[in-house]
Enzyme design. Structure first.
Site, PDB file in Angstrom:
ATOM      1  N   ASP A 244      89.776  -7.592  13.735  1.00 27.32           N
ATOM      2  CA  ASP A 244      90.267  -8.301  12.567  1.00 27.32           C
ATOM      3  C   ASP A 244      90.451  -9.785  12.888  1.00 27.32           C
ATOM      4  OD1 ASP A 244      91.379  -7.842   9.823  1.00 27.32           O
ATOM      5  OD2 ASP A 244      93.073  -8.889  10.745  1.00 27.32           O
ATOM      6  N   GLU A 286      85.167  -8.999  12.107  1.00 29.76           N
ATOM      7  CA  GLU A 286      85.490  -9.444  10.770  1.00 29.76           C
ATOM      8  C   GLU A 286      85.625 -10.952  10.837  1.00 29.76           C
ATOM      9  OE1 GLU A 286      88.706  -9.886   7.301  1.00 29.76           O
ATOM     10  OE2 GLU A 286      89.231  -9.965   9.374  1.00 29.76           O
TER      11      GLU A 286
END
Ligand SMILES: Nc1ncnc2c1ncn2[C@@H]1O[C@H](COP(=O)(O)OP(=O)(O)OP(=O)(O)O)[C@@H](O)[C@H]1O
Lengths: 602, 443
Positions: A244, A286
């Site tokens: 992330d 991401e």
């Protein structure tokens, strides 16, 4: 030490192994080790599995509640694996299920080595993993490298003891003036990237919410601690991580603090751990950035990539919506033309919707205005820089468009990532706060709580959708299983067809252009290891009106296109442009048989 | 096998009947008198490929046309034979000279040879052949003497690195009656290209079909962003042409002559088309105003026949094609320097056409008419804004030259009235209603 000032006090993890359950003499927090648990059986060996896999993003909280407490859990998810196997899913992506105060949907992790108690515990996770692997389904999960929750014992130690082993784990400063060129990401809630901590008497740096302090990656101890976190889960048997918020790991004065070289260096370290110690597992980045920046996260093309195996293609997604609304293929064609080649050992992840808002960061201002006017007519539908809606309502519940979008998702370059519920056309609830609109319980049956939970409806974590169109009474898995022409059965069939043609997974993408701007036509061309070519032709009508299109298939003169879902043979390709007509929002997938060596030459 | 001479003889007897049936034949309005051979070049012996130039006499007019001839096909027509046309590309790649015809590639262009050709399927006044998905060769059917503006301007633009054209890569030229003629031009082919007319009408169609009372800026298919980028592309090409070939300030005489030409066109058309009558005083007044209220204007090389059908949308943005100028005008007039505002006016007219094309031949529907007007207003404005953003200092925002721009636009509309009257009477309402509106607004 006072009981409530213990660093693990806020975790709510009494009775299960967790970080900070004890502290060593030199001030180090004791953390759970992978050896303390059973490990799952490994998935079959195939280093390239991710290049053709169909991913499915599922929120543990939202899928199935096994113990009747109103919240979905790991055992509940495990009980639905047969359904996911039937659907044709190859890999689950689970957003964070770690211990967390849940102020950011679990992305505010307060212990990297413990499961949020409502979801179960580590043993339950290993059970899920084992059951998934038994069915040939892999599992990856989110790992937030960039920051922790402010409830994490590391942060508690860091603020209380600046000179202790954790004093330098976060980015502290005496004032809030440094790194002024870094943008504020959550513009709806945050006004600065610095927040003052009265305990330590200093400001700490955070790129996201103020309750999520950024880890200080300049500190080698932090790098080592995060690598050990990776190892912990990989030892248990997990197949990879979605990393992330990767662009933000390091900070540097005078830059926007995104995509810095040292951030890439650390990702290379992560990759080396995976390659050396856990081959076949993957890292998925991401990075909500332009494709030319994102490709950096694949690493060195000379060696086939040495950072992340996969990265999401963020700018593609809003452009699919834009192209259909404009009835013009150019938004899609353009972004794909601007997408650089990626290293041989890597793959894009593409998606239509996910648990976040439909993000509009990677579009121009003009395009953003356009998307808001078209897809967020009610201001409540907006969130941060994006639109918080599910696929079906975004497409006004139009079945033809849902099929067209899904067909493109399954045939454009990259591994498709489905979002739970979109396979049955689930709706959203824009009256719920923030991004909860798209995180309501999965609709399994027309029974109480949509078959999600046996609890008292008042206890459920979010109300099930009950509106007349998307309500669970009419729209649920059970009803669609029994209906041969349902969206669910259609989706399953398309996934099946996709898997029969590896060109759709790894084939090169060739945009065919054509004189009709409303028709997006492309070939996917894959040379099988035996030297034969598998070529799939995809033709999509982005307009709601029927359209003719003339395609230049001169290279395939003499071949007979075979439609892939029904096997119907179409007229042979001749000397003239190939004429097709498509119904409004219609699409075709064709197999083009092997071409001879002489290709387009005489 | 027949000898070339025999083949040409046989062909000549059939041409008077055959020519008027060809889409590219420019003399359909009067009977074909005589057809004489001007020159024949054997490009290939076996299979036979001949390049033939014939002179066609029609009443007071004499024009030269080129043909590619083979005996492989009963129609003699060789442009549809992929193998034979492929030979033309090979000759350019090799830089050959055959019997006075020179096949050249541009100095720094390397051509891939050995590709099959195929004719494009869209209607056109020349014949274009695509090779692979890389090149397009335009064979100019009606040959004109002297430098060919399409080739000249493309080369000039390439020379200054213009990005908004399909790059010229080769040419076929020859001599006819002691003068140079351009037979063909080879360009980069953009397989992903869509012409501006198709792009614009897609947007109009979307707006017209909406059941709710939508405005043009709310419709999903809104075109304004494209129109804006198109304006930028046109302005950039103008600036590049100016950089490559220079410009001049128009003096009072030039402007007076231009306005006089508008006036005499008006006279001619008004005589022919009674429906234009009521607008003549207002039109004349608009032309006079352009003369009085003018600011200094510059003249330069321009496109000359710019409309939505002459621009291509590609993934890398908008391109302008076909710099031949106004097809009906004599060569000298086509080559003359002109105000870039003429091209702007041409585009503005084209937006009007795109907006109204769906209404032609339909019963009057006030709602749809209003939508068409709104679409045109919005996209014309967006085009001008884009143009202004990228325009050279001397031109600037085209709306700054309001009166002159309006005169150019009206002049173009008068030309359209004549064209529609002769060819498509149903469409006459499009230019007439524009004239009514523009003169009304100006008053
Ligand atoms: N470089 C190119 N790449 C792709 N398509 C092209 C290119 N050049 C031309 N075309 C296509 O071919 C068509 C005809 O081209 P062009 O306008 O140059 O020929 P023309 O005979 O002069 O046409 P017209 O009769 O309209 O004046 C264009 O409308 C366009 O669709």
């Amino acid at each position: 030490m006072q009981e409530d000032s213990r660093p693990d006090a806020a975790l709510g993890l009494e009775g299960v192994p967790h970080t900070g359950e004890a502290i060593t003499a030199d001030g180090l927090l004791v953390e759970p080790q992978a050896e303390d648990f059973q490990h799952a059986k490994q998935a079959p060996k195939n280093p390239d599995w991710f290049k053709g896999a169909v991913f499915y993003e599922v929120l543990v909280r939202a899928f199935t509640d096994s113990n009747g407490d109103g919240t979905g859990d790991l055992r509940g998810l495990a009980s639905r694996l047969d359904y996911l196997e039937w659907l044709g899913i190859d890999c689950l992506w689970l957003p964070p299920f770690y211990a967390s105060p849940l102020r950011d949907g679990g992305y505010d992790i307060s212990d990297f080595r413990a499961v949020l108690p409502e979801f179960g515990n580590i043993e339950d996770f290993v059970y899920l993993l084992d059951e998934a692997h038994r069915r040939g389904i892999r599992v990856i999960t989110d790992l937030v490298l960039n920051h922790t929750s402010d409830a994490h014992p590391w942060f508690q130690q860091s603020r209380m003891d600046p000179d202790g082993p954790y004093g330098d784990y976060y980015v502290w400063s005496d004032d809030d003036s440094r790194y002024a060129d870094a943008r504020i990401i959550f513009v709806d809630t945050e006004t600065s990237n610095w927040t003052y901590d009265p305990v330590r008497g200093q400001f700490y740096w955070h790129r996201f919410f103020s309750h999520q302090p950024d880890l200080n990656f300049e500190n080698n101890d932090v790098q080592e601690a995060m690598l050990d976190t990776l190892r912990f889960w990989l030892d248990l048997g997990i197949d990879g991580f979605r990393l992330d918020a990767v662009p933000y790991l390091f900070e540097e004065e005078g830059t926007n603090c995104e995509n810095l070289p040292r951030t890439h260096d650390f990702l290379k370290r992560c990759r080396k751990v995976v390659d050396d110690e856990y081959p076949g597992r993957i890292l998925l980045a991401e990075a909500n950035q332009w494709p030319s920046d994102v490709v950096e996260y694949f690493g060195d093309p000379e060696v086939g990539g040495d950072e992340c195996h996969m990265a999401f293609h963020f700018p593609l997604m809003p452009r699919i919506f834009m192209a259909v609304r404009r009835e013009s293929r150019f938004p899609i064609s353009e972004i794909l033309a601007q997408t650089p080649e990626i290293p041989t050992g890597t793959q894009w992840g593409i998606f239509l919707r996910n648990h976040d808002e439909l993000t509009l960061e990677m579009v121009t201002d003009e395009e953003r205005d356009y998307m808001y006017t078209e897809y967020a007519k009610d201001p409540r539908m907006k969130a941060n820089i994006g639109i918080r809606r599910r696929l079906a309502p975004l497409l006004e519940n139009d079945r033809n468009q849902q099929e067209l979008f899904t067909a493109m998702l399954l045939s454009l370059p990259g591994s498709p990532v489905l979002y739970y519920g979109d396979e049955i056309g689930m709706g959203d609830n824009i009256w719920l706060g923030d991004r909860d609109a798209v995180r309501t319980p999965m609709q399994w049956t027309p029974d109480r709580n949509a078959g999600f939970s046996s609890c008292d409806p008042g206890r459920i974590y979010l109300p099930v959708i009950m509106d007349p169109i998307h309500g669970y009474q009419a729209l649920n898995v059970e009803a669609q299983l029994n209906n041969a022409s349902s969206l669910l059965n259609w989706t399953r069939r398309m996934i099946e067809v996709r898997k029969q043609h590896h060109a759709l997974a790894e084939g090169t993408f060739i945009d065919l252009g054509g004189s009709n701007p409303s028709v997006l036509a492309y070939k996917r061309r894959w040379t099988r290891p035996d030297g034969h070519e598998d070529i799939v032709l995809c033709v999509n009508n982005l307009s709601r009106f029927p359209q003719p299109v003339e395609l230049d298939l001169s290279e395939h003169r003499g071949t007979t296109p075979v439609e892939l879902t029904g096997g119907v043979h179409f007229p042979q390709v001749g000397e003239l442009p190939y004429l097709l007509t498509l119904p409004g929002h219609g699409f075709y997938w064709f197999q083009l048989a092997t071409v001879g060596d002489d290709g387009e030459s005489r | 096998m027949t000898e070339p001479q025999e083949l040409v003889e046989k062909l000549l007897t059939e041409l008077p009947g055959w020519l008027p049936a060809q889409r590219w034949f420019a003399g359909k309005d009067r009977p074909v008198g005589s057809v004489r051979p001007l020159r024949t070049t054997v490009l290939l012996e076996e299979p036979r490929l001949l390049h033939v130039v014939v002179e066609v006499e029609q009443a007071d007019r004499v024009e030269a046309y080129q043909l590619l001839v083979t005996d492989r096909d009963e129609s003699y027509e060789a442009t549809g034979d992929g193998e034979l046309t492929g030979h033309l590309l090979d000759l350019m790649a090799q830089g050959r000279e055959i019997d006075g015809l020179s096949f050249e590639h541009e100095p720094d262009a390397e051509l891939t040879d050995g590709l099959r050709g195929r004719p494009i399927t869209s209607e056109q006044s020349n014949t274009s052949i695509i090779f692979g998905s890389q090149y397009i060769l335009k064979l100019f059917r009606k040959l004109s003497y002297g430098p060919n503006p399409d080739l000249v301007l493309h080369r000039a633009l390439r020379g200054v690195g213009c990005e908004h054209i399909a790059q010229p890569l080769g040419s076929i030229t020859g001599e006819l009656n002691g003068e140079q003629v351009t037979i063909g031009m080879l360009q980069q082919f953009l397989p992903d290209a869509v012409d501006g007319w198709a792009m614009a009408t897609t947007s109009v169609r979307d707006l017209m079909a909406d059941s709710e009372a939508l405005h043009a800026d709310q419709a999903g298919g809104d075109f304004a962003a494209e129109a804006n980028r198109l304006g930028q592309a046109v302005a950039t090409v103008h600036a590049d042409l100016e950089r490559a070939l220079g410009q001049q300030d128009a003096d009072d005489d030039d402007i007076a002559a231009t306005v006089r030409a508008m006036g005499s066109r008006l006279d001619r058309v008004a005589e022919m088309v009674p429906a234009l009558g009521p607008f003549v005083p207002a039109l004349r007044e608009a032309f006079d105003k352009a003369l009085d209220g003018r600011s200094t204007i510059v003249v330069q090389n321009i496109h000359g026949d710019l409309h939505l059908g002459q621009v291509l949308r590609t993934v890398n943005g908008w391109l302008l094609i076909d710099f031949e100028g106004e097809p009906a005008a004599p060569a000298a007039e086509r080559a003359a320097l002109k105000s870039p505002l003429r091209d702007v006016a041409g585009m503005l007219r084209s937006f009007d056409y795109a907006a109204h094309q769906m209404l032609v031949g339909q019963d009057e529907d006030p709602l749809l008419t209003e939508r068409a007007l709104e679409w045109a207003r919005r996209n014309r404005a967006a085009f001008c804004e884009g143009y202004a953003d990228a325009a050279a200092e001397a031109v600037g925002d085209p709306r700054r030259h309001g009166e002159l721009l309006r005169a150019f636009e009206l002049d173009k509309a008068v030309y359209e009235v004549a064209y529609e009257y002769a060819n498509r009477p149903e469409w006459l309402t499009v230019p007439l209603s524009s004239i009514a509106r523009i003169t009304g607004e100006g008053a």
